[in-house]
Design a protein around this motif. Structure first.
Motif, PDB file in Angstrom:
ATOM      1  N   UNK A   1       5.952   8.243   4.467  1.00 30.16           N
ATOM      2  CA  UNK A   1       4.273   8.134   4.527  1.00 30.16           C
ATOM      3  C   UNK A   1       3.093   8.226   3.527  1.00 30.16           C
ATOM      4  N   UNK A   2       2.238   7.633   4.242  1.00 29.96           N
ATOM      5  CA  UNK A   2       1.074   6.797   3.757  1.00 29.96           C
ATOM      6  C   UNK A   2       0.909   5.006   3.474  1.00 29.96           C
TER       7      UNK A   2
ATOM      8  N   UNK B   1      12.892  -1.386   0.185  1.00 30.62           N
ATOM      9  CA  UNK B   1      11.697  -1.478  -0.370  1.00 30.62           C
ATOM     10  C   UNK B   1      11.245   0.610  -1.184  1.00 30.62           C
ATOM     11  N   UNK B   2      10.637   0.375   0.492  1.00 38.35           N
ATOM     12  CA  UNK B   2      10.040   1.742   0.313  1.00 38.35           C
ATOM     13  C   UNK B   2      10.294   3.720  -0.439  1.00 38.35           C
ATOM     14  N   UNK B   3      12.044   3.534   0.168  1.00 38.45           N
ATOM     15  CA  UNK B   3      12.219   4.207  -0.077  1.00 38.45           C
ATOM     16  C   UNK B   3      12.907   4.219  -1.221  1.00 38.45           C
TER      17      UNK B   3
ATOM     18  N   UNK C   1       6.200   5.478  -7.297  1.00 36.09           N
ATOM     19  CA  UNK C   1       4.799   4.746  -7.174  1.00 36.09           C
ATOM     20  C   UNK C   1       4.498   4.718  -6.541  1.00 36.09           C
ATOM     21  N   UNK C   2       3.881   5.988  -5.884  1.00 35.22           N
ATOM     22  CA  UNK C   2       3.165   6.533  -4.168  1.00 35.22           C
ATOM     23  C   UNK C   2       2.096   6.434  -4.782  1.00 35.22           C
ATOM     24  N   UNK C   3       1.658   6.558  -6.020  1.00 37.98           N
ATOM     25  CA  UNK C   3       0.184   6.850  -6.801  1.00 37.98           C
ATOM     26  C   UNK C   3      -0.776   4.738  -5.958  1.00 37.98           C
ATOM     27  N   UNK C   4      -0.185   3.656  -6.098  1.00 39.19           N
ATOM     28  CA  UNK C   4       0.109   2.359  -6.099  1.00 39.19           C
ATOM     29  C   UNK C   4      -0.089   2.415  -4.495  1.00 39.19           C
TER      30      UNK C   4
ATOM     31  N   UNK D   1      -2.002  -2.904  -5.528  1.00 38.88           N
ATOM     32  CA  UNK D   1      -1.466  -2.752  -4.732  1.00 38.88           C
ATOM     33  C   UNK D   1      -0.089  -2.991  -4.474  1.00 38.88           C
ATOM     34  N   UNK D   2       0.716  -3.263  -3.342  1.00 39.14           N
ATOM     35  CA  UNK D   2       1.976  -3.305  -3.315  1.00 39.14           C
ATOM     36  C   UNK D   2       1.847  -3.789  -2.156  1.00 39.14           C
TER      37      UNK D   2
END
Length: 388
Positions: A270-271, A236-238, A245-248, A223-224
């Motif tokens: 999202x998420x 950072x999110x974009x 990297x959205x699996x983390x 996780x980050x």
């Protein structure tokens, strides 16, 4: 509003058309000061704080004031500059003769002002997130937002439920980001968390792809966590989404708890999860939640008046002013020392941030139950079920 001018809100006496001479007027008015980052890089904090204070001072004065006095609110805009904040703090004490202060949008500006208010022995309720504002405890300094340490603890608490033990930090180097990074490193061992990657970015950085690529290269990362506020976390999110990297899972702090973060980050938000006050999900709280009426009423009042979505930052100002006014009423006085004592005795206050119980050793008065873990879904805030 100019950063070098004061906005003064003086209600009721003129509106009533009373013919009062200056000495009588002075006796019927009490001055509260505020130094906020209304413009500049932290305006997303200061603007809703300013609007909230104006709105509720107006409401208080229309209802007759406090302890027999109307409130005159003296506001200065520091533009996010700590040196300006200290100058304005001195002006509030020496020229404006305020008896209390609700303000300080950022950790940096708050820390710059603290010595001025402590020396003057005037109560200061800060609206900043850094734990160092109230740790160590200073006699005349209080604050309303949850601390950065609490944000780390709430996130790490959720990691235990998910069995995450190896995480990455990517932190802003601003006052809040640096402070939260330090707190996360400090409390991680207590939650069985190991930080296996640790990157930072500056407040002017427009791309953090290089730092995130380094994190992506550490296979152990589960996780980050992104300590920071302002536009940095949206960047950072974009970039995180662009790098696939959205699996983390990505966790932000309460420093981004406003709709503007979702708008800046776009679909990449999202998420994303973050700890937040209940204010953002007031309509989703059960009816028996002690905060529900407070947060729903504040949200409606703010959005009707400001014509913009509510943020937790305005809520910090609402709580600061409410705690101060409650102390004035209990003290039946505007003596700074008597009011300070009553602020410290605040107990069972249900605000937008949580249930506040202060003491001589705790000038915040919130525990981890005041934080709700939220997830962004469909462009909106949603409560994360307990234990998930």
């Amino acid at each position: 509003m100019s950063g070098h001018s004061a906005t003064r809100l003086l209600f009721a006496v003129g509106a009533l058309g009373l013919s009062l001479n200056a000495p009588v007027l002075a006796q019927d008015v009490v001055k509260i000061g505020s130094v906020l980052s209304i413009t500049g890089p932290a305006s997303f904090l200061g603007e809703p704080e300013d609007k909230t204070l104006r709105m509720y001072v107006d409401k208080i004065n229309t209802a007759g004031g406090v302890a027999g006095k109307k409130i005159e609110l003296v506001v200065y805009d520091d533009g996010g500059d700590a040196n300006k904040a200290r100058t304005f703090a001195t002006r509030l004490i020496e020229d404006d003769k305020v008896f209390a202060i609700v303000g300080g949008s950022t950790t940096g500006t708050s820390m710059a002002m603290i010595p001025v208010f402590e020396e003057a022995q005037v109560p200061f309720i800060s609206l900043a997130g850094g734990i160092e504002v109230v740790d160590p405890v200073r006699k005349y300094v209080f604050k309303t937002p949850h601390t950065d340490k609490m944000a780390c603890e709430k996130i790490f608490e959720s990691f235990k439920a998910s069995k995450f033990t190896k995480i990455a930090l990517i932190s802003g180097t601003d006052g809040f980001g640096a402070s939260m990074r330090a707190q996360c490193i400090k409390v991680a061992p207590a939650y069985g968390v190991t930080i296996v990657a640790d990157e930072t970015y500056g407040p002017r950085d427009s791309d953090v792809t290089a730092q995130l690529t380094k994190i992506k290269g550490v296979s152990a990362v589960q996780a980050i966590v992104n300590p920071g506020f302002g536009q940095g976390p949206a960047i950072v999110t974009r970039n995180y989404a662009q790098l696939g990297m959205t699996a983390t899972p990505l966790y932000q702090s309460h420093g981004v708890a406003s709709k503007s973060f979702i708008e800046l980050a776009g679909a990449a938000a999202e998420g994303v999860r973050l700890p937040s006050p209940a204010l953002l999900v007031g309509d989703k709280l059960p009816d028996n939640d002690p905060q529900k009426k407070v947060v729903v009423d504040y949200k409606k009042a703010y959005e009707d008046s400001a014509k913009q979505p509510v943020s937790t930052f305005g809520g910090y100002a609402y709580d600061g002013l409410s705690i101060l006014v409650g102390a004035m009423k209990r003290a039946n006085s505007t003596d700074p020392r008597k009011v300070r004592d009553e602020i410290e005795k605040t107990a069972g206050y249900a605000g937008t941030t949580g249930i506040v119980n202060m003491s001589p050793t705790d000038h915040l008065g919130l525990d981890l139950s005041a934080f709700r873990m939220l997830e962004i879904k469909g462009g909106d805030w949603n409560l994360v079920p307990s234990g998930s």
